[in-house]
Motif scaffolding. Structure first.
Motif, PDB file in Angstrom:
ATOM      1  N   GLN A 133       0.867  -1.179   0.000  1.00  0.00           N
ATOM      2  CA  GLN A 133       0.000   0.000   0.000  1.00  0.00           C
ATOM      3  C   GLN A 133       0.902   1.225   0.000  1.00  0.00           C
ATOM      4  O   GLN A 133       1.752   1.370   0.883  1.00  0.00           O
ATOM      5  N   ALA A 134       0.717   2.072  -1.009  1.00  0.00           N
ATOM      6  CA  ALA A 134       1.539   3.278  -1.150  1.00  0.00           C
ATOM      7  C   ALA A 134       0.682   4.510  -0.912  1.00  0.00           C
ATOM      8  O   ALA A 134      -0.342   4.699  -1.570  1.00  0.00           O
ATOM      9  N   GLU A 135       1.110   5.317   0.076  1.00  0.00           N
ATOM     10  CA  GLU A 135       0.426   6.596   0.335  1.00  0.00           C
ATOM     11  C   GLU A 135       1.184   7.691  -0.411  1.00  0.00           C
ATOM     12  O   GLU A 135       2.386   7.886  -0.191  1.00  0.00           O
ATOM     13  N   LEU A 136       0.491   8.379  -1.304  1.00  0.00           N
ATOM     14  CA  LEU A 136       1.131   9.351  -2.188  1.00  0.00           C
ATOM     15  C   LEU A 136       1.018  10.778  -1.660  1.00  0.00           C
ATOM     16  O   LEU A 136       0.232  11.049  -0.751  1.00  0.00           O
ATOM     17  N   ASP A 137       1.809  11.677  -2.261  1.00  0.00           N
ATOM     18  CA  ASP A 137       1.787  13.085  -1.836  1.00  0.00           C
ATOM     19  C   ASP A 137       0.569  13.821  -2.388  1.00  0.00           C
ATOM     20  O   ASP A 137       0.260  14.935  -1.979  1.00  0.00           O
ATOM     21  N   ARG A 138      -0.142  13.197  -3.346  1.00  0.00           N
ATOM     22  CA  ARG A 138      -1.392  13.786  -3.872  1.00  0.00           C
ATOM     23  C   ARG A 138      -2.207  12.662  -4.491  1.00  0.00           C
ATOM     24  O   ARG A 138      -1.682  11.550  -4.712  1.00  0.00           O
ATOM     25  N   ALA A 139      -3.470  12.945  -4.753  1.00  0.00           N
ATOM     26  CA  ALA A 139      -4.368  11.927  -5.308  1.00  0.00           C
ATOM     27  C   ALA A 139      -3.890  11.499  -6.693  1.00  0.00           C
ATOM     28  O   ALA A 139      -3.467  12.332  -7.503  1.00  0.00           O
ATOM     29  N   ILE A 140      -3.959  10.212  -6.961  1.00  0.00           N
ATOM     30  CA  ILE A 140      -3.565   9.724  -8.288  1.00  0.00           C
ATOM     31  C   ILE A 140      -4.682  10.030  -9.293  1.00  0.00           C
ATOM     32  O   ILE A 140      -5.871   9.889  -8.978  1.00  0.00           O
ATOM     33  N   THR A 141      -4.321  10.474 -10.471  1.00  0.00           N
ATOM     34  CA  THR A 141      -5.322  10.794 -11.495  1.00  0.00           C
ATOM     35  C   THR A 141      -5.768   9.509 -12.192  1.00  0.00           C
ATOM     36  O   THR A 141      -5.062   8.499 -12.174  1.00  0.00           O
TER      37      THR A 141
END
Length: 233
Positions: A133-141
């Motif tokens: 599970q990868a938490e990103l710096d912004r929402a993935i498009t």
């Protein structure tokens, strides 16, 4: 160590039964069949029962839920915290990590002294599945999510996740099932798309999960889990 004790320690049979195996010419040391009772072996000797190489230590399998800031190594010259610090006192045997997790990556890590199993679990041909599970710096498009699904061409070749899913409603946590063992592969996939991974957690490794295993804790694998791992390969 006396040969019969070595065989018994390897979990093959009792010492008395080991004597019978030796007498029957079923045991070899460094490629030479040994039939003499009381033969002594050194730790560096290769002892085989038929074609099977024996290990004089009890085989140990420990599953850790690794926290951040621990190094996946058994020794660090800079004296940073290593995964061995998490399992102090777990066993007398010297066990090693199977594969590795980055210092900042959390989640499941298997440690064992079963070299044969470790090699199979880390070899690319094994195709061992891992879920992150990868938490990103912004929402993935949607566009980038589709690119991820179809696979990406990275500097060291094409990579195609087995499964991809959006975990949270805000699309900032993405789940990936992958069997590649390439270095920092998950982080590099997102970097390629222009995202920074804030947190990365391995939730499943080779069919093992984190159920009832809090962060920073460890447990021994059950006999059933060990059999399943070996059977899977």
């Amino acid at each position: 160590m006396r040969l019969n004790r070595y065989i018994a320690n390897a979990g093959i049979c009792s010492r008395r039964e080991a004597d019978d195996l030796i007498a029957a010419g079923q045991i070899s040391v460094n490629g030479k069949v040994i039939t003499e009772m009381g033969h002594k072996v050194l730790p560096v000797d290769v002892v085989k029962y038929g074609k099977k190489a024996l290990n004089p230590e009890k085989l140990v399998y420990v599953l850790i839920n690794k926290p951040k800031d621990y190094i996946t190594t058994t020794d660090d010259p800079e004296e940073r915290k290593t995964v061995l610090d998490l399992i102090k006192g777990a066993c007398f045997e010297r066990i090693y990590p199977v594969g590795r997790l980055d210092r900042n990556t959390t989640g499941l890590l298997l440690m064992t002294n079963d070299g044969e199993l470790a090699e199979k679990l880390t070899h690319p041909s094994g195709g061992i599945k891992k879920i992150y599970q990868a938490e990103l710096d912004r929402a993935i498009t949607n566009d980038d999510f589709e690119k991820l699904q179809h696979g990406l061409e990275l500097e060291d070749g094409f990579i195609h996740p087995d499964e991809v899913g959006i975990v949270t409603p805000d699309a900032m946590v993405v789940g990936l099932e992958i069997h590649s063992g390439r270095n920092r592969i998950v982080r590099r996939m997102f970097e390629h798309l222009g995202y920074e991974v804030q947190k990365l957690d391995r939730t499943v490794f080779a069919g093992l999960d984190k159920k009832d295993l809090p962060r920073g804790k460890w447990r021994f694998l059950s006999e059933k889990e060990v059999v399943r791992l070996k059977y899977m390969l």
